[in-house]
Write an enzyme that holds these catalytic residues in place. Structure first.
Site, PDB file in Angstrom:
ATOM      1  N   SER A   1       0.853  -1.188   0.000  1.00 46.83           N
ATOM      2  CA  SER A   1       0.000   0.000   0.000  1.00 46.83           C
ATOM      3  C   SER A   1       0.888   1.237   0.000  1.00 46.83           C
ATOM      4  O   SER A   1       1.666   1.434  -0.928  1.00 46.83           O
ATOM      5  CB  SER A   1      -0.955  -0.054   1.191  1.00 46.83           C
TER       6      SER A   1
ATOM      7  N   HIS B   1      -7.962  -5.251  -0.757  1.00 46.59           N
ATOM      8  CA  HIS B   1      -6.696  -4.595  -0.455  1.00 46.59           C
ATOM      9  C   HIS B   1      -5.765  -5.506   0.340  1.00 46.59           C
ATOM     10  O   HIS B   1      -4.556  -5.278   0.371  1.00 46.59           O
ATOM     11  CB  HIS B   1      -6.963  -3.293   0.307  1.00 46.59           C
TER      12      HIS B   1
END
Length: 701
Positions: free
Chosen positions: A555, A670
Site C-alpha cells: 500500500s 486490499h
C-alpha cells in the site's frame, strides 16, 4: 529534495497505459487478458523454485492450525469468532460463552457458514463485520464482501434464529456499496450509502446520513446530515449508555481533520467547539481530546499527541479547564487508549515498544498508576465492558494481548485497578526461533534525524557472514510498526536463514503526530531518506551485500519501496511491492485516492505536483537506468488502491526493457487474499521470489 530525480522524459499527463485502469467493458476485458498473461508467466517461474510447494504447504498448515488463538468479540452474553481453516476457507461465524472460552476446547455454536452461503448463492462471500443492537442482541447488520473488496452488501440477520431477515419480511438490505450504518432503534438506521450522484464524496464514501425507517424506501429516507463533495466521508455514532444517551454526526474534512456535531432532541445540530485537528472520544460523562497539533486553550498550551480530559456538560457550558492525562516526550507517545467502565488504559509507545498506564476515572480527581505488563513488545487491550447494559458483570474486565517478533501472541483476562491476570490462550510457536535475537538500532537520515529500526536475526549478527536480508517499512498515515509475532515471515524467511529489518521511518506514528507530520505532504522525501539511511547502515555494517538486500512494503509501503528502488537502485537486489500506490499524478482520481490528499498533496496544485513528480514511481521510470529486480502484487478486487497503479507501472517497465514479475489476484481486496489458501499461495510466491533473487535456499540443507 531528491537529488537522484530528474523531470520525467514524457509529459506528466502522457499516459499510453491508461487503458489498464479499466475494470469493466471492452478495455476491462483487454486489461484482464493482459493480467492473466503476466500472472501465468510470473507464477510459472516462481512455482518452479525448489522448495516452493513445501513452503506453501507449511504456510497453509500454519494459517489453518487448530491451535491458533480464536479471537473474540463480545455481543451480550455471547463471544463471537470468525474461524477459517481447511474445511471452512471463508469461515464459520460462531459463538461461545466466556466460561466456555476459558476452556481448552470451547463449546462453539455455528451462527453462519460463509462457505455454505457462498455456494448456495454463487458468490465469493467474505465476512466484513457485524453490528448487533443492544441490549437484546437479536437484530444484527451483517456486512458481506464479494471477493474481499471494501464495498459490501448489508443484510439484516436474526442472531436468535441464525437466519437472514429478507426484505419481504421487513429486513434491512443494502446492495453492494461502501455503506456505513448505525442502529438508532430497532426499526431505524442512521445510514450513509450510494444512492445518487450527491450521496458520495469525491473519495467514494458516504456524503449524506439518512434516517431510514423499516419498511420504507431507502431513497425516500430524509437526509439529516450532509457534508461536501471534497470531504472524505460523513458518519454517525449512537451512544446508548444508560444516562448518557446521545447521537453524534461527524464530517471527515480530510484524513486528519474532523467536525463533530451533537444531535439535539429537537433535531437541530450543535457543533462542538473544537479545532478540526483534535481527535474526540466520548465515554459516559467524559470527553477525551487528543490534539494532532499544539493547542492553546483555557490559558494553557497542550502539545500535539497529548490526551486531555473534561466532562462533556462542563465543556458545553464553556469550561475549558482540561486535565492532561498524557503528555508526550522525545521517547514516549500515545499509541491508543481503551476504556472499561471506570478505568482508562493508555497504550504508550516507548521507543516503539508498549507500556500500559491506567487512570481511575471513578476517583475524584482521577488517579494514575503504571500497569505491570510484559516489555518490550506489543501490548493490546480489548475491553469486555458493554456500556449499553445497565448492569454489566464484565464492566471492569479486559483481555490483554502480548506478542513480540519472536514471542507468539498470548491472551490473559485482566481487570481494571489490578495487575492480577488469568492466562486464557497462548499461541504455540510457528517457527524455530532458537539462535535468533532482536536488537534495536538507529540510523542517521539525510537531515541528521536518528531513525530507529529493529534487526531480527542471529544472536551475534556482527560476527555473522553477510547474508540475505529483508528490509520492511511503511512510513505513512501515522501508522506505527510496533513489534508483532512474525509467524509466516518467521517461518518462510527467518527459519531458513534470512534476516529481517523493520524500519520505523518518519511518516509513521512511532513517536506521535510530529513523527508523522515530519514526512507529510511536501516533506515526503524524508520517509524515503530514512529508509535509504537504514539500508546504507545495513550495508556499511557488513550484514549484507546489495545483491542480498531486498525490500518489502504494501500500500503506502509499496510506494515507499518503489520510490527508494528508483532513487537508489544500486543498494538493492530485489523488491516486493504489494498493492502499491505508484501513479502520483492520478492517484486522487482513482477509487478512494481523493481521501489521501492530506497525506500526499494535491496533484492538481502545481506546487504540490512539483514535489510529487520528483518521487512518483510511475513518472520516475525512464530509459537507460539499471534497476533492481521487482515483483509487484495486487488484486483485481482492490477497491481502495486501484490495481491500475501496479498494472501501469509494470507496463511502463516492460516498455523500457525491464522484466518485472507481476501477480494480480482476481479477488482478495486490499489485503490481497480472501482465504487462507490464497494467503499461503501469495506468501509462497513472494518468498520464493526473494529466495531466488537474494540467494536463500527454501529447501532444507
Amino acid at each position: 529534495m531528491n537529488p537522484h530525480a530528474t523531470a520525467p522524459a514524457a509529459s506528466d499527463d502522457d499516459d499510453p497505459h491508461l487503458w489498464l485502469e479499466a475494470l469493466d467493458g471492452p478495455d476491462g476485458e483487454r486489461a484482464l487478458a493482459w493480467v492473466r498473461e503476466r500472472n501465468a508467466r510470473s507464477e510459472a517461474l516462481l512455482r518452479a523454485t525448489p522448495g516452493f510447494e513445501r513452503l506453501r504447504g507449511e504456510l497453509l498448515e500454519r494459517l489453518n492450525d487448530s491451535r491458533r488463538i480464536p479471537h473474540i468479540a463480545r455481543r451480550g452474553d455471547w463471544f463471537y469468532n470468525l474461524w477459517q481453516d481447511e474445511a471452512h476457507p471463508r469461515g464459520l461465524w460462531r459463538r461461545c460463552t466466556l466460561e466456555s472460552y476459558r476452556e481448552d476446547r470451547p463449546d462453539w455454536h455455528t451462527v453462519l457458514d460463509l462457505d455454505a452461503l457462498g455456494a448456495a448463492e454463487g458468490r465469493s462471500w467474505v465476512f466484513d463485520g457485524a453490528d448487533a443492537l443492544a441490549p437484546a442482541y437479536r437484530r444484527c447488520l451483517l456486512a458481506l464482501s464479494d471477493g474481499g473488496a471494501d464495498a459490501h452488501e448489508l443484510r439484516e440477520f436474526d442472531l436468535l434464529e441464525c437466519r437472514f431477515i429478507p426484505p419481504e419480511e421487513g429486513g434491512f438490505f443494502v446492495p453492494e456499496a461502501k455503506t456505513e450504518a448505525e442502529w438508532l432503534d430497532e426499526d431505524t438506521l442512521l445510514i450513509g450509502t450510494e444512492l445518487d450522484e450527491d450521496s458520495l464524496t469525491d473519495s467514494g464514501y458516504p456524503r449524506q446520513i439518512r434516517r431510514w425507517r423499516r419498511g420504507t424506501p431507502l431513497a425516500a429516507a430524509p437526509v439529516i446530515f450532509e457534508g461536501e463533495a471534497e470531504d472524505v466521508a460523513v458518519s454517525a455514532s449512537v451512544d446508548r449508555t444508560p444516562g448518557h444517551e446521545r447521537v453524534m454526526l461527524h464530517r471527515a474534512l480530510d484524513f486528519y481533520n474532523d467536525e463533530h456535531h451533537l444531535l439535539q432532541p429537537d433535531g437541530q445540530l450543535r457543533r462542538l467547539d473544537l479545532p478540526s485537528s483534535v481527535e474526540l472520544g466520548l465515554h459516559r460523562q467524559w470527553m477525551l481530546l487528543s490534539p494532532r497539533e499544539d493547542w492553546t486553550v483555557g490559558g494553557h498550551t497542550h502539545p500535539a499527541g497529548s490526551l486531555l480530559l473534561i466532562e462533556l456538560e462542563a465543556f458545553l457550558a464553556g469550561d475549558r479547564a482540561l486535565q492532561p492525562l498524557f503528555t508526550p516526550d522525545a521517547a514516549r507517545s500515545l499509541a491508543d487508549y481503551s476504556l472499561t467502565r471506570d478505568h482508562l488504559l493508555l497504550h504508550v509507545s516507548e521507543h516503539v515498544a508498549s507500556r500500559l498506564e491506567e487512570w481511575d476515572l471513578a476517583a475524584t480527581p482521577p488517579r494514575r498508576r503504571d500497569v505491570a505488563a510484559p516489555f518490550p513488545g506489543l501490548l493490546s487491550v480489548q475491553p469486555l465492558h458493554d456500556p449499553e447494559l445497565a448492569e454489566d458483570a464484565l464492566a471492569e474486565d479486559y483481555l490483554l494481548h502480548y506478542e513480540d517478533f519472536l514471542t507468539p501472541d498470548s491472551v490473559s483476562l485482566a481487570r481494571g485497578g489490578s495487575d492480577e491476570r488469568i492466562p486464557l490462550k497462548a499461541q504455540p510457536p510457528q517457527f524455530d526461533a532458537s539462535g535468533l535475537a532482536v536488537r534495536q538500532h538507529f540510523a542517521v537520515s539525510a537531515d541528521g534525524t536518528r531513525v530507529p529500526y529493529f534487526l531480527v536475526g542471529p544472536a551475534a549478527p556482527d560476527h555473522a557472514a553477510p547474508g540475505p536480508t529483508l528490509l520492511y517499512g511503511y512510513g505513512g498515515f501515522e501508522v506505527a510498526l510496533q513489534p508483532w509475532y512474525l509467524g509466516g515471515m518467521g517461518q518462510a524467511w527467518l527459519a531458513r536463514g534470512g534476516r529481517l529489518v523493520v524500519a520505523n521511518i518518519r511518516g509513521g506514528g512511532e513517536y506521535g503526530p510530529a513523527w508523522h507530520q515530519a514526512a507529510q505532504g511536501r516533506e515526503r522525501q524524508r520517509s524515503f531518506d530514512d529508509f535509504i539511511a537504514v539500508a546504507e547502515q545495513l550495508l556499511a555494517r557488513g550484514l549484507c551485500r546489495p545483491d542480498q538486500l531486498g525490500l518489502m512494503g504494501g500500500s503506502n509501503g509499496g510506494l515507499l519501496v518503489a520510490a527508494c528502488a528508483l532513487q537508489r537502485p544500486e543498494l538493492f537486489g530485489a523488491v516486493v511491492c504489494q498493492v502499491p500506490l505508484l501513479d502520483m499524478r492520478r492517484y486522487h482520481q482513482l477509487l478512494a485516492g481523493a481521501s489521501w490528499m492530506a497525506e500526499y498533496g494535491d496533484p492538481d496544485d502545481p506546487e504540490d505536483w512539483a514535489v510529487l513528480r520528483r518521487y512518483s514511481p510511475y513518472h520516475q521510470l525512464r530509459p537507460g537506468r539499471a534497476l533492481p529486480s521487482m515483483l509487484l502484487t495486487t488484486s483485481t478486487r482492490d477497491d481502495r488502491v486501484h490495481p491500475g497503479h501496479a498494472r501501469k507501472f509494470v507496463a511502463r517497465m516492460e516498455a523500457l526493457g525491464h522484466a518485472p514479475l507481476y501477480v494480480e489476484a482476481l479477488e482478495g481486496g486490499h489485503g490481497g487474499a480472501a482465504d487462507n489458501l490464497q494467503r499461503a499461495d501469495l506468501q509462497a510466491l513472494e518468498y520464493s521470489y526473494l529466495a531466488r533473487r537474494l540467494g536463500l535456499a527454501l529447501e532444507p540443507h
